[in-house]
Design an enzyme around this catalytic site. Structure first.
Site, PDB file in Angstrom:
ATOM      1  N   GLN A  60       8.005 -10.226  -4.899  1.00  0.00           N
ATOM      2  CA  GLN A  60       8.286  -9.297  -3.805  1.00  0.00           C
ATOM      3  C   GLN A  60       8.347 -10.082  -2.502  1.00  0.00           C
ATOM      4  OE1 GLN A  60       5.305  -6.223  -3.597  1.00  0.00           O
ATOM      5  NE2 GLN A  60       5.664  -5.890  -1.433  1.00  0.00           N
ATOM      6  N   SER A 104       3.276 -13.537  -3.685  1.00  0.00           N
ATOM      7  CA  SER A 104       2.553 -13.793  -4.934  1.00  0.00           C
ATOM      8  C   SER A 104       3.534 -14.099  -6.054  1.00  0.00           C
ATOM      9  CB  SER A 104       1.710 -12.566  -5.322  1.00  0.00           C
ATOM     10  OG  SER A 104       0.793 -12.243  -4.305  1.00  0.00           O
ATOM     11  N   GLU A 158       3.068  -0.808  -5.386  1.00  0.00           N
ATOM     12  CA  GLU A 158       2.130  -1.916  -5.207  1.00  0.00           C
ATOM     13  C   GLU A 158       0.719  -1.397  -4.965  1.00  0.00           C
ATOM     14  OE1 GLU A 158       1.489  -5.865  -2.385  1.00  0.00           O
ATOM     15  OE2 GLU A 158       2.920  -4.331  -1.792  1.00  0.00           O
ATOM     16  N   GLU A 193      -6.144  -1.005   7.702  1.00  0.00           N
ATOM     17  CA  GLU A 193      -5.981  -0.219   8.920  1.00  0.00           C
ATOM     18  C   GLU A 193      -4.654   0.554   8.905  1.00  0.00           C
ATOM     19  OE1 GLU A 193      -8.920  -3.291   9.464  1.00  0.00           O
ATOM     20  OE2 GLU A 193      -6.852  -3.352   8.774  1.00  0.00           O
TER      21      GLU A 193
END
Length: 404
Positions: free
Chosen positions: A142, A178, A260, A387
Site C-alpha cells: 500500500q 510495509s 486496513e 488522533e
C-alpha cells in the site's frame, strides 16, 4: 455445501500436505527452552529472512487455491467458492491444528488490497488480479504515506501525469510502506490535478519491479526493517492499471483504509499471537513471585478484560462482514483498541520482567519482549494516527460537529 463438509474437505487436504501441530498447541504459547528452534518469543522480521520464507508462503497459497480453499468466501466468477463466513471460520479452525506457513506476510494483499480491487476494480482487473493475489502468485503493498503527507493523506504530492499515449508517468516518494521489499504490485494514490481537494487524486496499481521504482528498507529501533521508503522516478503506469475513475482516488483510498483498520484491529493481526492471554499467563507463572503478587494479578486481570472486550467487538464486526457489510468508519474503533492494548501489553510485560526486559541475560522469554515494547508506539500511527481516527469516530459515527 455444509460447514461440516467444508471442514472435512480442508482436513483431508491439510492432512495430506502438512504435519499436525503439537496436541497442546504449545508452539502458540509462551514456553521456555524446548529446542533450538524456540529461541525468541518475538522476532522482528529481517528483509532477507522474510524473502527466504516467501517461497513456502507462496506454495502454501498456491496449494490452497488449486484445492479450492484459497478464497472460500469469494465470488465464483473470480475463482472463489462463494461460501459463507461460517465456512471460512470452519476452515481456520481446522488450519490451527496443522503446522502451515500461514498468511501473516499477506495481510496487506488479502486484507486490504484485494478487497479494494473487488469493490473498485474494472472487470478486467478483478479477473486478472484477484486470482493471482489469493493464490499467492502476486503480493501487494500500500503506497499511501509520504514524508509530508501522513495523517493528512489528501495533501500528498506524488504526481501522475497522463501522456499523449494515454499512459501515466508517476514521480514522487512514499514512506512507511510495509512489505514493499516483498511486493510485486502496489496500490498507489497520486495527485492528478491541482484541485479541488479530495477530487484531484487517482488510484493506480503500479508494478513494483518497473523501471524507476526504488525500494529502500527503514531500520526500526526494534532492530527490524519491515517498513520501506519507495522512490518513483518517472514510472510508466498504463491507464489499464488505473483503479477507479480519474479524480476518484479518495473513495478508493477510504476503502483501503477501512479494510486496513479492520485488519489491524483483529486480535490475530500479523499472525504473531502477541495478544494471547494464555501466553501472558505463562509469562506470569514463569517469573518468580509474579503469580503471587497482588499488583501483578490485578494488572493481568485488567489487561485480560480489555483484550476480551476488543475481541467481542471484533466478533460483532465479523458477524456484519458475514452478512455482507463492508467495514465502515467504526472499524477505527478496532484499530484504536489494538494500539491501546499493545501499549498496555508493553507496560505489563516491562513491569513483570523488570531489568530482564532491558538486558539480554540469555534466559528464554525475557529480553525477546523488547521488540514488542519498543514497537508499541508505532501501532498508534499505522492505519491512521489514533488522533485522526478519534475524529473519524466523533464525526462519522457519533455525528458530532467538526471543530471550528
Amino acid at each position: 455445501m455444509t460447514v461440516e463438509e467444508l471442514a472435512a474437505e480442508a482436513e483431508r487436504y491439510l492432512a495430506a500436505h502438512y504435519p499436525k501441530a503439537a496436541g497442546d498447541e504449545r508452539s502458540k504459547r509462551f514456553v521456555w527452552g524446548e529446542g533450538d528452534d524456540e529461541v525468541r518469543v518475538f522476532q522482528e522480521p529481517d528483509p532477507e529472512t522474510e524473502a527466504d520464507a516467501m517461497p513456502a508462503i507462496r506454495a502454501w497459497r498456491r496449494g490452497l487455491w488449486e484445492a479450492g480453499l484459497g478464497w472460500i468466501t469469494g465470488p465464483p466468477e473470480y475463482g472463489g467458492r462463494g461460501l459463507s463466513g461460517a465456512h471460512q471460520w470452519a476452515f481456520e479452525r481446522v488450519v490451527r491444528r496443522y503446522q502451515v506457513p500461514g498468511d501473516s506476510s499477506l495481510t496487506i494483499s488479502l486484507g486490504m488490497i484485494a478487497p479494494t480491487i473487488l469493490r473498485h476494480g474494472s472487470e478486467e482487473q478483478k479477473r486478472h488480479y484477484l486470482p493471482k493475489l489469493y493464490s499467492g502468485e502476486l503480493i501487494s503493498c500500500q503506497l499511501f504515506s509520504e514524508p509530508g503527507a501522513g495523517s493528512d493523506l489528501a495533501s500528498l504530492s506524488t504526481r501522475a501525469v497522463r501522456g499523449e499515449d494515454g499512459d501515466w508517468r508517476v514521480s514522487g516518494q512514499k514512506v512507511w510502506t510495509s512489505g514493499a521489499h516483498l511486493s510485486d504490485i502496489g496500490e498507489i494514490i497520486c495527485r492528478t490535478a491541482d484541485g479541488p481537494r479530495h477530487r484531484n487524486l487517482t488510484a493506480f496499481l503500479v508494478d513494483m519491479r518497473a523501471p524507476g521504482v526504488t525500494v529502500r528498507p527503514l531500520r526500526q529501533m526494534t532492530g527490524g526493517a519491515a517498513f520501506n521508503e519507495v522512490f518513483l522516478d518517472d514510472v510508466v503506469v498504463p491507464d489499464s492499471a488505473r483503479l477507479g475513475a480519474e479524480g476518484e482516488g479518495w473513495p478508493v483510498a477510504l476503502t483501503t483504509l477501512s479494510n486496513e483498520r479492520n485488519a489491524m484491529g483483529h486480535s490475530s493481526f500479523g499472525g504473531a499471537g502477541i495478544l494471547s492471554t494464555e501466553r501472558l499467563a505463562e509469562l506470569v507463572r514463569h517469573t518468580p513471585g509474579a503469580a503471587e503478587d497482588p499488583v501483578v494479578r490485578r494488572a493481568f486481570g485488567e489487561l485480560q478484560v480489555q483484550l476480551r472486550v476488543a475481541r467481542y467487538a471484533q466478533q460483532v464486526a465479523g458477524a456484519r462482514a458475514r452478512a455482507g457489510d463492508s467495514p465502515g468508519p467504526e472499524a477505527a474503533l478496532h484499530k484504536i483498541a489494538l494500539s491501546d492494548n499493545i501499549a498496555r501489553l508493553g507496560r505489563f510485560v516491562a513491569e513483570v520482567l523488570g531489568p530482564k526486559a532491558a538486558a539480554d541475560t540469555g534466559e528464554w522469554g525475557t529480553y525477546a519482549w523488547t521488540s514488542v515494547i519498543l514497537g508499541a508506539p508505532g501501532y498508534r500511527l499505522g492505519g491512521g494516527t489514533d488522533e485522526v481516527l478519534k475524529n473519524v469516530i466523533a464525526q462519522r459515527v457519533l455525528g458530532l460537529p467538526r471543530p471550528n
